[in-house]
Design a protein around this motif. Structure first.
Motif, PDB file in Angstrom:
ATOM      1  N   UNK A  76       0.710  -1.294  -0.080  1.00  0.00           N
ATOM      2  CA  UNK A  76      -0.229  -0.051  -0.038  1.00  0.00           C
ATOM      3  C   UNK A  76       0.730   1.377   0.041  1.00  0.00           C
ATOM      4  N   UNK A  77       1.955   1.129   0.002  1.00  0.00           N
ATOM      5  CA  UNK A  77       2.862   2.517  -0.052  1.00  0.00           C
ATOM      6  C   UNK A  77       3.188   3.085  -1.356  1.00  0.00           C
ATOM      7  N   UNK A  78       3.418   2.164  -2.632  1.00  0.00           N
ATOM      8  CA  UNK A  78       3.638   2.893  -3.710  1.00  0.00           C
ATOM      9  C   UNK A  78       2.199   3.442  -4.276  1.00  0.00           C
ATOM     10  N   UNK A  79       2.365   4.419  -5.185  1.00  0.00           N
ATOM     11  CA  UNK A  79       1.150   4.983  -5.708  1.00  0.00           C
ATOM     12  C   UNK A  79       1.273   4.789  -7.176  1.00  0.00           C
ATOM     13  N   UNK A  80       0.571   3.760  -7.594  1.00  0.00           N
ATOM     14  CA  UNK A  80       0.735   3.028  -8.968  1.00  0.00           C
ATOM     15  C   UNK A  80       2.170   2.339  -9.199  1.00  0.00           C
TER      16      UNK A  80
END
Length: 152
Positions: A76-80
């Motif tokens: 859930x840390x990365x954005x895309x």
């Protein structure tokens, strides 16, 4: 029992035995295998996730006690396609070797930076001490946390 969690921004309702740990719910019920099962005793930190923004050891946390809570995993840390700054720093600073402990290390690093504990290498080592790396990649881990902390 029915438990609803907000995992990585998405509401998920599970039917669980009350004895199921958050770690097992994430890995076995939600197919989020980034969180690793290391010692299963709360001693290695490989299972570190965030609950309501605070780092917790998911192997020692019962999922049933988190009804309605927000849980963030390494997924859930990365954005895309854009990595979180700590994830990028781990790659740039070679803060991993075999990679098994890396998700827990990253989750702890994100929290300690947010908590304001990335001021010095000594402070980073202290606040990362609950996360064990069997490969000994500590110099790269500390460098990654320091770099990410300096970037803000």
């Amino acid at each position: 029992m029915r438990v609803t969690l907000r995992v990585n921004g998405r509401e998920r309702t599970l039917s669980l035995d009350p004895r199921v740990t958050l770690l097992d719910a994430l890995r076995e019920r939600l197919d989020l295998t980034g969180t690793k099962k290391g010692c299963d005793r709360g001693q290695c930190g490989a299972c570190t996730v965030h609950v309501e923004g605070r780092r917790v050891l998911s192997c020692l946390t019962l999922a049933a006690g988190l009804d309605g809570k927000a849980v963030t995993t390494v997924e859930g840390l990365a954005r895309g396609d854009e990595l979180h700054p700590v994830q990028r720093a781990f790659l740039e600073c070679d803060g991993l070797q075999c990679g098994f402990c890396t998700p827990g290390q990253i989750m702890s690093a994100v929290a300690l930076i947010r908590e304001g504990h990335a001021g010095s290498e000594e402070e980073i080592r202290e606040f990362m001490s609950g996360n064990i790396c069997r490969c000994g990649a500590y110099p790269g881990i500390v460098a990654a946390v320091k770099a990410a902390g300096e970037r803000g």
